[in-house]
Design a protein around this motif. Structure first.
Motif, PDB file in Angstrom:
ATOM      1  N   ASN A 238       0.893  17.801   4.421  1.00 11.97           N
ATOM      2  CA  ASN A 238      -0.204  17.538   3.800  1.00 11.97           C
ATOM      3  C   ASN A 238      -0.387  15.908   3.139  1.00 11.97           C
ATOM      4  O   ASN A 238       0.618  15.700   2.690  1.00 11.97           O
ATOM      5  CB  ASN A 238      -0.133  18.590   2.639  1.00 11.97           C
ATOM      6  CG  ASN A 238      -0.364  19.814   2.887  1.00 11.97           C
ATOM      7  OD1 ASN A 238      -1.246  20.470   3.680  1.00 11.97           O
ATOM      8  ND2 ASN A 238       0.794  20.529   2.463  1.00 11.97           N
ATOM      9  N   THR A 239      -1.295  15.304   3.701  1.00  9.88           N
ATOM     10  CA  THR A 239      -1.555  14.227   3.139  1.00  9.88           C
ATOM     11  C   THR A 239      -2.245  14.154   1.580  1.00  9.88           C
ATOM     12  O   THR A 239      -3.325  14.746   1.655  1.00  9.88           O
ATOM     13  CB  THR A 239      -2.342  13.134   4.235  1.00  9.88           C
ATOM     14  OG1 THR A 239      -1.774  13.285   5.297  1.00  9.88           O
ATOM     15  CG2 THR A 239      -2.667  11.873   3.511  1.00  9.88           C
ATOM     16  N   GLU A 240      -1.388  13.847   0.737  1.00  6.04           N
ATOM     17  CA  GLU A 240      -2.181  14.165  -0.565  1.00  6.04           C
ATOM     18  C   GLU A 240      -3.078  12.653  -0.920  1.00  6.04           C
ATOM     19  O   GLU A 240      -4.275  13.173  -1.580  1.00  6.04           O
ATOM     20  CB  GLU A 240      -1.037  13.873  -1.714  1.00  6.04           C
ATOM     21  CG  GLU A 240       0.097  14.977  -1.511  1.00  6.04           C
ATOM     22  CD  GLU A 240      -0.666  16.645  -1.535  1.00  6.04           C
ATOM     23  OE1 GLU A 240      -1.431  16.512  -2.283  1.00  6.04           O
ATOM     24  OE2 GLU A 240       0.055  17.622  -1.094  1.00  6.04           O
ATOM     25  N   PHE A 241      -2.817  11.607  -0.350  1.00  2.00           N
ATOM     26  CA  PHE A 241      -3.902  10.607  -0.529  1.00  2.00           C
ATOM     27  C   PHE A 241      -3.346   9.769   0.601  1.00  2.00           C
ATOM     28  O   PHE A 241      -2.114   9.251   0.987  1.00  2.00           O
ATOM     29  CB  PHE A 241      -3.907   9.832  -1.825  1.00  2.00           C
ATOM     30  CG  PHE A 241      -2.733   9.289  -2.497  1.00  2.00           C
ATOM     31  CD1 PHE A 241      -2.471   7.875  -2.014  1.00  2.00           C
ATOM     32  CD2 PHE A 241      -1.879  10.345  -3.315  1.00  2.00           C
ATOM     33  CE1 PHE A 241      -1.436   7.553  -2.885  1.00  2.00           C
ATOM     34  CE2 PHE A 241      -0.886   9.463  -4.121  1.00  2.00           C
ATOM     35  CZ  PHE A 241      -0.524   8.186  -3.608  1.00  2.00           C
ATOM     36  N   ASP A 242      -4.483   9.092   1.162  1.00  2.00           N
ATOM     37  CA  ASP A 242      -4.123   7.774   2.250  1.00  2.00           C
ATOM     38  C   ASP A 242      -3.578   6.653   1.540  1.00  2.00           C
ATOM     39  O   ASP A 242      -3.656   6.359   0.336  1.00  2.00           O
ATOM     40  CB  ASP A 242      -5.222   7.506   3.044  1.00  2.00           C
ATOM     41  CG  ASP A 242      -5.747   8.735   3.882  1.00  2.00           C
ATOM     42  OD1 ASP A 242      -4.592   9.367   4.391  1.00  2.00           O
ATOM     43  OD2 ASP A 242      -6.778   8.947   4.300  1.00  2.00           O
ATOM     44  N   PHE A 243      -3.508   5.678   2.233  1.00  2.00           N
ATOM     45  CA  PHE A 243      -2.978   4.197   1.819  1.00  2.00           C
ATOM     46  C   PHE A 243      -3.905   3.641   0.614  1.00  2.00           C
ATOM     47  O   PHE A 243      -4.985   3.442   0.810  1.00  2.00           O
ATOM     48  CB  PHE A 243      -2.764   3.199   2.966  1.00  2.00           C
ATOM     49  CG  PHE A 243      -1.584   3.658   3.881  1.00  2.00           C
ATOM     50  CD1 PHE A 243      -0.336   3.604   3.551  1.00  2.00           C
ATOM     51  CD2 PHE A 243      -1.637   4.238   5.101  1.00  2.00           C
ATOM     52  CE1 PHE A 243       0.719   3.756   4.095  1.00  2.00           C
ATOM     53  CE2 PHE A 243      -0.681   4.513   5.977  1.00  2.00           C
ATOM     54  CZ  PHE A 243       0.526   4.388   5.574  1.00  2.00           C
TER      55      PHE A 243
ATOM     56  N   ASN B  60      -6.976   5.832   8.103  1.00  2.00           N
ATOM     57  CA  ASN B  60      -6.322   5.906   6.727  1.00  2.00           C
ATOM     58  C   ASN B  60      -5.733   4.815   5.864  1.00  2.00           C
ATOM     59  O   ASN B  60      -5.119   4.863   5.022  1.00  2.00           O
ATOM     60  CB  ASN B  60      -4.984   6.807   6.909  1.00  2.00           C
ATOM     61  CG  ASN B  60      -4.039   6.053   7.798  1.00  2.00           C
ATOM     62  OD1 ASN B  60      -4.194   5.031   8.342  1.00  2.00           O
ATOM     63  ND2 ASN B  60      -2.750   6.685   8.104  1.00  2.00           N
ATOM     64  N   GLY B  61      -6.172   3.782   6.407  1.00  2.00           N
ATOM     65  CA  GLY B  61      -6.136   2.283   5.632  1.00  2.00           C
ATOM     66  C   GLY B  61      -4.701   1.751   6.243  1.00  2.00           C
ATOM     67  O   GLY B  61      -4.419   0.494   5.726  1.00  2.00           O
TER      68      GLY B  61
ATOM     69  N   GLN C 116       0.765  -1.080  -0.135  1.00  2.00           N
ATOM     70  CA  GLN C 116      -0.106  -0.038   0.218  1.00  2.00           C
ATOM     71  C   GLN C 116       1.015   1.247   0.115  1.00  2.00           C
ATOM     72  O   GLN C 116       1.981   1.273   0.789  1.00  2.00           O
ATOM     73  CB  GLN C 116      -0.931  -0.025   1.223  1.00  2.00           C
ATOM     74  CG  GLN C 116      -2.033  -1.171   1.209  1.00  2.00           C
ATOM     75  CD  GLN C 116      -3.299  -0.933   2.240  1.00  2.00           C
ATOM     76  OE1 GLN C 116      -4.239  -1.362   2.071  1.00  2.00           O
ATOM     77  NE2 GLN C 116      -2.563  -0.436   3.439  1.00  2.00           N
ATOM     78  N   LEU C 117       0.451   2.212  -0.609  1.00  2.00           N
ATOM     79  CA  LEU C 117       1.330   3.470  -0.869  1.00  2.00           C
ATOM     80  C   LEU C 117       0.402   4.684  -0.478  1.00  2.00           C
ATOM     81  O   LEU C 117      -0.806   4.792  -0.515  1.00  2.00           O
ATOM     82  CB  LEU C 117       1.695   3.867  -2.282  1.00  2.00           C
ATOM     83  CG  LEU C 117       2.328   4.834  -2.556  1.00  2.00           C
ATOM     84  CD1 LEU C 117       3.705   4.919  -1.903  1.00  2.00           C
ATOM     85  CD2 LEU C 117       2.603   4.781  -3.832  1.00  2.00           C
ATOM     86  N   SER C 118       1.006   5.631   0.485  1.00  2.00           N
ATOM     87  CA  SER C 118       0.539   6.736   0.689  1.00  2.00           C
ATOM     88  C   SER C 118       1.403   8.060   0.294  1.00  2.00           C
ATOM     89  O   SER C 118       2.705   7.917   0.398  1.00  2.00           O
ATOM     90  CB  SER C 118       0.146   6.688   2.255  1.00  2.00           C
ATOM     91  OG  SER C 118      -0.287   8.226   2.430  1.00  2.00           O
TER      92      SER C 118
ATOM     93  N   PHE D  43       1.348   5.773  10.447  1.00  2.00           N
ATOM     94  CA  PHE D  43       1.427   4.306  10.547  1.00  2.00           C
ATOM     95  C   PHE D  43       0.743   3.582  11.355  1.00  2.00           C
ATOM     96  O   PHE D  43       0.626   2.424  11.572  1.00  2.00           O
ATOM     97  CB  PHE D  43       2.924   4.252  10.526  1.00  2.00           C
ATOM     98  CG  PHE D  43       3.790   4.180   9.342  1.00  2.00           C
ATOM     99  CD1 PHE D  43       3.395   3.524   8.386  1.00  2.00           C
ATOM    100  CD2 PHE D  43       5.170   4.972   9.229  1.00  2.00           C
ATOM    101  CE1 PHE D  43       4.239   3.448   6.976  1.00  2.00           C
ATOM    102  CE2 PHE D  43       5.925   4.931   8.215  1.00  2.00           C
ATOM    103  CZ  PHE D  43       5.397   4.230   7.106  1.00  2.00           C
ATOM    104  N   ASN D  44       0.191   4.426  12.448  1.00  2.00           N
ATOM    105  CA  ASN D  44      -0.403   3.597  13.640  1.00  2.00           C
ATOM    106  C   ASN D  44      -1.816   4.069  13.719  1.00  2.00           C
ATOM    107  O   ASN D  44      -2.624   3.848  14.605  1.00  2.00           O
ATOM    108  CB  ASN D  44       0.369   3.813  14.905  1.00  2.00           C
ATOM    109  CG  ASN D  44       1.500   3.382  14.960  1.00  2.00           C
ATOM    110  OD1 ASN D  44       1.907   2.453  15.150  1.00  2.00           O
ATOM    111  ND2 ASN D  44       2.430   4.322  14.826  1.00  2.00           N
TER     112      ASN D  44
END
Length: 503
Positions: free
Chosen positions: A361-366, A411-412, A350-352, A406-407
């Motif tokens: 800024n989180t551009e996209f979640d996992f 967010n997947g 999985q990639l975030s 990560f925890n």
């Protein structure tokens, strides 16, 4: 019959019938011809074209049984074992069942994890192996990294595996020349190994890696134990004084594993000496030991398991320190190579994506790296916009945010997945106590941190090293060194696969 047999054995050498020593016996194996004298069958031994019987060696005579030339000393016991005995006289070990044919011993039917004539071989014990550790103690590696590598190597092997039946170990060091520090037979236990490897000191001399590898080959090839597996583990930064000699230095018949340590590491030359980046390891996981163990176990034992369930966060610096060329060309090119490598590995990744300056800024979640998501991921990784604020990057803020991401469950992120962070930046920010504290905390909790630096000045390099030992500079002004980038991305991709061996 006796004279005929002696004549036959003598002719083996005279008329060029091929004879060699069997790897499994001290007896002489003969390449059989159409007029071979004797064949072992389940019902007994029979001569071909002779008197339809085989001498039992009474009186010290010599006979042939199966494809072996049997001497007077070993003939009778072998003849009785294979040609005379019944199952009442045979002890099949480890739960094996004796099989007969015409009231004569035929074979032992072994349970799945055992082999051998009498099921005496435990396939789930490590295969006897010779391991040569080759330590780079030249000036480029620096004392702190040499010590780090030595501590890591000395922690690899459990005590019970260092003996003549499992692992035998030799230690070589090299700088401008290679020396055998401790040969096979001189290391008797794990404690002995740790003590002897700790005594190797740094030398202020050039790095002749080729000499270290060739010395390892020499030490292994003079061993007479042909049935043992052989490994070379080289601890080095890959910075070689004579790179043109590296391609001529080593035989691929013996696997070479590299432990990458040092302030500056050449992934390009590490690949040259190992033949593949899946044989390059770092000190932030036990993958090296697991890979060696996996090679020594039979696959049916299930001691080693692979998992590609990995959560990866790519963090891209969009602060004022970044150049337009970085964000529009260099980083998208790197991202595409990484995405291809992830897709080759497995669909369990999985990639975030995160961008950062002073804020994160989180551009996209996992998101699953799968064929269905590939086009979407390519678009989202294809361009980056510099922040509208004249601000520097806040790396401590980034690390704190990633640690929490990560925890999280929303967010997947997966609790049991391997956790990997890759930061791409010019690393112009100063290192403070908070950066060191957070990065160390992440590492102790299993997060593996990698960095790619787009600036090769010394200050940026020091900043990268404070965050992660797995650093790569790709040059000034974002210009790509294709060989270095490709080998690093190969290396990075292999880190996504988790291998664990429990023994």
């Amino acid at each position: 019959m006796h004279n005929m047999m002696v004549t036959f054995l003598g002719c083996c050498f005279i008329i060029s019938i091929h004879c060699d020593r069997s790897l499994h016996s001290d007896r002489i194996r003969v390449k059989r011809s159409s007029d071979a004298l004797c064949t072992k069958r389940p019902e007994g031994c029979f001569c071909q074209g002779q008197d339809n019987g085989c001498k039992s060696c009474n009186g010290g005579g010599c006979c042939m049984c199966d494809e072996y030339c049997l001497t007077a000393n070993d003939c009778c016991s072998d003849f009785r074992t294979y040609c005379i005995k019944s199952c009442t006289e045979i002890n099949c070990q480890n739960g094996g069942l004796c099989q007969e044919h015409n009231n004569r011993f035929s074979n032992c039917d072994c349970l799945q994890k055992y082999s051998g004539t009498f099921c005496e071989i435990d396939l789930c014990q490590p295969f006897p192996s010779d391991v040569v550790f080759v330590l780079d103690n030249s000036y480029s590696i620096q004392k702190q990294y040499l010590d780090e590598g030595k501590r890591y190597i000395s922690s690899l092997s459990p005590n019970k595996t260092i003996d003549s039946n499992v692992f035998e170990i030799a230690i070589i060091s090299f700088s401008d020349h290679a020396i055998v520090e401790h040969d096979f037979g001189s290391i008797s236990s794990h404690a002995d190994f740790a003590q002897k490897i700790s005594g190797i000191k740094l030398k202020n001399r050039t790095s002749e890696i080729v000499q270290g590898l060739n010395k390892a080959r020499e030490v292994l090839f003079k061993r007479l134990h042909l049935q043992r597996k052989k490994f070379v583990v080289i601890l080095t930064d890959g910075l070689i004084s004579t790179p043109n000699q590296l391609s001529l230095s080593y035989s691929s018949a013996i696997p070479v594993y590299a432990l990458a340590v040092g302030e500056d590491v050449s992934h390009f030359y590490l690949e040259k000496m190992t033949s593949s980046m899946d044989k390059v390891f770092t000190t932030n996981s036990d993958r090296l030991w697991s890979h060696i163990l996996a090679e020594t176990f039979n696959g049916i034992c299930n001691y080693c398991s692979k998992s590609s369930e990995t959560d990866v966060i790519l963090a891209v610096d969009t602060s004022i320190s970044m150049h337009g060329h970085d964000l529009l060309t260099t980083i998208p090119d790197i991202m595409n190579k990484i995405l291809v490598k992830m897709g080759d590995a497995s669909n369990d990744t999985q990639l975030s994506l995160i961008t950062f300056d002073q804020i994160v800024n989180t551009e996209f979640d996992f998101m699953k790296v799968s064929p269905e998501n590939k086009s979407l991921l390519q678009r989202r990784l294809s361009s980056f916009t510099q922040s509208n604020y004249n601000v520097a990057a806040n790396i401590s803020n980034l690390l704190t945010t990633v640690h929490m991401a990560f925890n999280q469950n929303t967010n997947g992120a997966r609790h049991v997945a391997k956790k990997v962070l890759l930061i791409i930046s010019r690393f112009t920010a100063d290192v403070d106590d908070k950066i060191s504290s957070v990065s160390n905390d992440m590492k102790t909790k299993g997060v593996e941190i990698f960095t790619i630096g787009l600036d090769n000045n010394d200050k940026s390099f020091r900043t990268m090293l404070s965050i992660a030992p797995n650093a790569l500079h790709i040059g000034t002004n974002g210009e790509l060194n294709v060989d270095s980038v490709n080998t690093f991305i190969d290396f990075f991709g292999y880190q996504l696969m988790d291998l664990k061996c429990t023994f």
